[in-house]
Design an enzyme around this catalytic site. Sequence first.
Site, PDB file in Angstrom:
ATOM      1  N   GLN A 550       0.832  -1.565   0.007  1.00 23.85           N
ATOM      2  CA  GLN A 550      -0.195  -0.121  -0.290  1.00 23.85           C
ATOM      3  C   GLN A 550       0.898   1.376   0.085  1.00 23.85           C
ATOM      4  OE1 GLN A 550      -3.493   0.260   2.699  1.00 23.85           O
ATOM      5  NE2 GLN A 550      -3.588  -1.906   2.412  1.00 23.85           N
ATOM      6  N   CYS A 551       1.363   1.192   0.966  1.00 19.59           N
ATOM      7  CA  CYS A 551       2.389   2.927   0.769  1.00 19.59           C
ATOM      8  C   CYS A 551       3.858   2.470  -0.424  1.00 19.59           C
ATOM      9  CB  CYS A 551       3.445   2.469   2.903  1.00 19.59           C
ATOM     10  SG  CYS A 551       2.811   2.367   3.888  1.00 19.59           S
ATOM     11  N   THR A 552       4.105   3.741  -0.338  1.00 12.80           N
ATOM     12  CA  THR A 552       5.171   4.094  -1.855  1.00 12.80           C
ATOM     13  C   THR A 552       6.517   3.329  -1.078  1.00 12.80           C
ATOM     14  OG1 THR A 552       4.288   5.870  -1.323  1.00 12.80           O
ATOM     15  CG2 THR A 552       4.872   4.712  -3.478  1.00 12.80           C
TER      16      THR A 552
END
Lengths: 680, 190
Positions: A550-552
């Site tokens: 989900q997170c970069t």
Amino acid sequence: MASSPEIASTTINNECSKTSVKDETLLRFEPLSSCLDPNFWFKVCQLKLEVDKLDEVHRPIIGYYTSNNNPYMSFDCSSFNQEIIDETSFKYVARGYCLNKNTIDSFKICDKNELLREFGERLLDDFRSGKAIEDPSIIPAFDVLMYTDLKRYIFYYWFAFPSFSGPKYCLNDVPTLLENTLSSPQFDLLVFGFKNLKIDQRGFFGVISTKEGNLKVMTLKEYINIFKNNTESDSVGYLVFADPSDLLNNPGWPLRNLLYLILLHCPSIRTSVLKVIALRGSPSTKFSASMLFNIKVSSGNIFKQDAIKFVGWEKNAKGVFCPKYVDLSKTMDSTKQAKESVDLNLKLMKWRVAPDLNLDIVAKSKCLIIGAGTLGCCVARNLMAWGVRNITFIDNGKVSYSNPVRQSLYRHSHCINSNTYKATAAADVLREIHPEINSTGVVMSIPMPGHTANIDDHKNVDLLSKLIEDHDIIFLLTDSRESRWLPTMLSTLHNKLAITAALGFESYLIIRHGVKVPDVSTGEQKLGCYFCNDVTAPGNSLVDKTLDQQCTVTRPGVSNIAGALAVELFVSYIQLKYNVLANAKCCLGIVPHSIRGFLSDFQQIIPFTSSFFQCIACSTIVIDDFLNKKEEFLNNVFTNPNYLEDLTGLTSLKNEFENIEIFEMNDSDVEDSGTYSERV
Amino acid sequence: MSITYQQFVEYATDLKNHSDSIDDGWNICQYQCPMNGSFVNYLVKKEIQKRNNSSLKSDDSNSPNIPIVCEYHILYNLSYSCPDVFFNMWYTDGKLLSLEHVWSLVHSFLKQNVINDKWNAITQEMHPFFSTPFFRLHPCKNTHVLEMLGFSSKNNYEFNPLLSWLSTISPLIGLEIDLSYGNKDSTKFS
């Protein structure tokens, strides 16, 4: 005028100690001093920075002086104009030159005697050619040598009022008030004649008395012609000059050059006595303080024309022949100074490296930054460094503890109590960094396709549409693919330039979306947008994803590289006015369509693609559907993941694919496949 | 006492006429308002104060004789219906005097009052016409000064109120008013 004799007599008492009339013979001239208006320096800075740049030119400038007890020559910002604006005021005009040196060393090193000789020779040329007789405003000549430290607002300057060191002159008798010689009606005629002269003829002119005892005022040229034809040994009439001197028995500096000019052109009077009127006061008081000097060339000082020496450098405040220095930095408002300094660094680019660089268009651009995260902070900082004044952020998040180390606009204090919205914090910090920035933060979430929660979010669609319409350039810097869809579509709708930056773990992509081709007949094709190369519509990418998905998750340097490249791409792009083809040339180099970089092998390529007529974000079908049935279209997009693919025909395209046999392609086929890529 | 713009122009013209007769350097300038194109008159005087013998002279006699360029603008203030003085001072090298320096130059007999109440007396602000920094004597007391000098809207008076006001405030701003303004042939003002 009952009061004027009183004034005169008190002046005599005051000035006795200063005048040099006691040796009875030698005539000494009171030197001029320079007097600068604060806005003079403002203009100097502007001209050096924007016009002269690296040139060291002798720029013509105008000085003004008066005959009111003021031995000063004044300069202000209008000194750099060549026309005289204020014809009505009773100031006298002097024309000279300003030489602005490039470095403090060249200012210091240049030979001041040689320079003064150069100034003097030019004056002498004007005297010999008769130019100074046509235009007497070049008689009280001046030159200013300067060095301007544009970074620190420090100025070094040295005025010279060049004149001829010889011959020496002496007074035939004690100077007297003109009132003792001329009658009141004669004064009236003098003033009348004076007022009819053009402003640049008023500093030096002639007066002759007619047979009826009247006075006739004439220009210097007319007067010198009479002189030349005059064979009698005595001079005719009076030579008149506007006298800035504040010493009773000493005429001001301009007379020194005038006498030389007369002697040069009228050799017959080198042995006779010259009657000179020093105009003092103003026409409204009929020059009542004027003096009459009877002057002759001092014996033993024959008028020699060879080996002429020049004098005239101004003394500084301590009375020493030395350049002056002024530091204006403390008188400036700190915010204005910051603005000027930022601009200075940019304008210096135009001196040598990129003379055609258009900084105004960069400064005027209104930039919309969608996503105030790592990329957003980096883009904003780089925009600010380019002098962009208007920046708006859109973001719906709050600053969290992991942010400040990567997101350069935030501090730990923003994270405490998780209370600060990124958009507003970023806008505030920009103003803290540079007070002249006009920055705004808009807290809103971008409606995204496939996110059913957006179903009633038409208000945000309208707000986003309005924001995009009000800005010139849109940076798409959010961290998911679907959040870029609506801004891409709206930018296409409003025909605004959008630049996307997207990050992988160690790779990045910067792409400028194509804008409308103004003239289709040229065969030019619209360039692609971020979605043109894809055949799947964006959906909810956050469903069923682990945290690291989900997170970069990126190498920290990637976002700085990508953010900086996005801004540089924008600056290059905006240098070109019209539809910018892929890899078009501007004054800064080429303007690529997209930039892809890979940190694993530190390589970068600049491929370009045309727009795809079935694109789910920028194709005509999508835009038209949005325009025609907005509500229905948006509802479909937000709820039905397949709607966009169906609309653009991608679904049927994909079905066709499945029916085609798959051939293996070799490398040469890839190069022909329409996407041209170039190794940098 | 408040005055109208027409009265202001009348008084200013009277002042300028006497100034012309003694070469005092006052001029009437026009400013064209960019909003509606109308012209506004104001008085201007620019002089170089060469020696420290004017009312600028403060207690410290050690300061060297550095010439100071002074520029005075007398505008009409619409909000206060009174004259409004803006002035600027700089050295001949173009460097502006600081506000603190201007405060220190106030005539010694008024100095204490100004020091006690600095920000209500002289401040630095934007010139309304040129948008450059000027010093300003705050106009809020000007109508009061005029009343204290015996002017009121009802009476006719023999003296030019603008002149009386200017000579009252002149020690604050280093301006010298020639005594002949006081005994010139006075026009009747109403």
